[in-house]
Write an enzyme that holds these catalytic residues in place. Sequence first.
Site, PDB file in Angstrom:
ATOM      1  N   ASP A   1      17.265   4.203   0.384  1.00 28.46           N
ATOM      2  CA  ASP A   1      16.670   4.100  -0.951  1.00 28.46           C
ATOM      3  C   ASP A   1      17.396   5.034  -1.915  1.00 28.46           C
ATOM      4  OD1 ASP A   1      15.134   3.217  -3.001  1.00 28.46           O
ATOM      5  OD2 ASP A   1      13.249   4.088  -2.323  1.00 28.46           O
TER       6      ASP A   1
ATOM      7  N   HIS B   1      10.783   1.417   2.983  1.00 30.75           N
ATOM      8  CA  HIS B   1      10.356   2.821   2.844  1.00 30.75           C
ATOM      9  C   HIS B   1       8.885   3.133   3.125  1.00 30.75           C
ATOM     10  CE1 HIS B   1       9.216   1.247  -1.042  1.00 30.75           C
ATOM     11  NE2 HIS B   1      10.375   1.455  -1.633  1.00 30.75           N
TER      12      HIS B   1
HETATM   13  O1  DOR Z   1      11.515   6.203  -6.275  1.00 25.80           O
HETATM   14  C1  DOR Z   1      11.971   5.086  -6.454  1.00 25.80           C
HETATM   15  N1  DOR Z   1      13.043   4.888  -7.199  1.00 25.80           N
HETATM   16  N2  DOR Z   1      11.350   4.061  -5.886  1.00 25.80           N
HETATM   17  C2  DOR Z   1      11.705   2.801  -6.166  1.00 25.80           C
HETATM   18  O2  DOR Z   1      11.096   1.907  -5.637  1.00 25.80           O
HETATM   19  C3  DOR Z   1      12.784   2.515  -7.126  1.00 25.80           C
HETATM   20  C4  DOR Z   1      13.705   3.625  -7.233  1.00 25.80           C
HETATM   21  C5  DOR Z   1      14.625   3.557  -8.413  1.00 25.80           C
HETATM   22  O3  DOR Z   1      15.211   2.503  -8.651  1.00 25.80           O
HETATM   23  O4  DOR Z   1      14.799   4.595  -9.088  1.00 25.80           O
HETATM   24 ZN    ZN Z   2      14.365   1.311  -3.608  1.00 22.81          ZN
HETATM   25 ZN    ZN Z   3      10.920   0.820  -3.574  1.00 18.62          ZN
END
Ligand code: DOR
Ligand code: ZN
Ligand code: ZN
Length: 428
Positions: free
Chosen positions: A295, A213
């Site tokens: 993500d 990301h």
């Molecule tokens: O915004 C995020 N949420 N970034 C991350 O790296 C982890 C993820 C999560 O697991 O909620």
């Molecule tokens: Zn992630």
């Molecule tokens: Zn992440």
Amino acid sequence: MDNRVIYLKNGKDVYGKKTELFIYGEKIYQIKEEIKSSDVDNLKKDVGIQTIRIIDLKENTVMPGVIDIHTHMREPGITYKEDFETGSRACAKGGITTFFDMPNTLPPTTSLNELILKKEAAKRKAIVNYGFHFGGSNKNNINEIKQVLKNKEANTVKIFMNVTTGEMLIENEKILKEIFKNSKLILVHAENEMIDQALFLNEKYGNGLYICHIPSKEELIKVIKGKKDKKINNYKHPVYVEVTPHHLFLNEKIRESSERNKLLLRMKPELRTSIDNEFLWEALNKGEIDTIGTDHAPHLINEKLEKVTFGMPGVETSLGLMLNAFNEGKIKLEKIQELMCENPAKIMKIKERGFLKEGYYADIIVVDLTKKWKVTNKELESKCRWSPYENWELQGKNILTIVNGKIVYENGKIQENIKNGKEIEFYE
Ligand code: DOR
Ligand code: ZN
Ligand code: ZN
């Protein structure tokens, strides 16, 4: 013996060429421009088939199913947000036939035992294929990493080098060094100067780096520079880079446009400016980015609105957004296929998936490039039931999802009672 035959007739590939396929059991039996009646006879002779289901694709586009290397399915321990059933249903709808799950669950996936428990849960619940990234732990789990990789229970290790959701931050340099020494491909959550550090550790000690990301021009420039440097990026320790749909389609201005968005559109790495969006798009089209990973990081809407919580869902909208971008002239279809299907399969070394090829698993999607639709929260499959793209009007949609030769999504509906997901295998 599983001897279903499906004949996908009258499709087009991403290059616009007529494409027809025979699916036999779990695999693609034949793929060619036009299947003739003699091919049908041959098939009957070869495999002794009586009935064939014929699906007329009406010149819609047929693609390999999307492989999403980057999802957080929240099982075990956080299943009120998502689980392997709801998350994989969301994938099926969005055109994703394989997802990889991240280790920041409760407990985190940092021991072989936890990984095996996760696999059992996915086996019971997932309607699409799945794989797992093992977690690097700040409590030093080198022996577990060694064992997991040796047994090929996973091929990759995920490490967090900045603070985000979960408690997996690793700051200890000795531990980081050991993890790089003892892993194959490492996926990193690394922002700003942590990107330099990850590139350095990979070059000195590692065996491959996948930078998750990338949100901004500044950070991407660093990565591109590293990728172009043969000392930093070579066959011994290659460097790959991923972007997410939200860093392509969303930015601070959209986030700051309403009180609701100010809370909903928070994630790590945070959204940046429209200049960053444009730079990411250019890099994407120039071949400087390897993959699009969602993500997918669902949180309930109440959690998002009550206090700052990082992450947003993505698997149901990623392909639709990219097809809409195709319709707007921002990207070619073959590039979408490369970024979302082919490259993920190659980078992860997935056996027999990611391409439409005879002998490969029949993980196939059909997209209607003309179909207009609106992202509607209440129609979503994800347990979190909201989307950062609520009310966006898109053109281009997945209309059919086939996983291991079985139809799991058709005519806008998930086929109930088909739990057809399999754990992926690696060829190396
Ligand atoms: O915004 C995020 N949420 N970034 C991350 O790296 C982890 C993820 C999560 O697991 O909620
Ligand atoms: Zn992630
Ligand atoms: Zn992440």
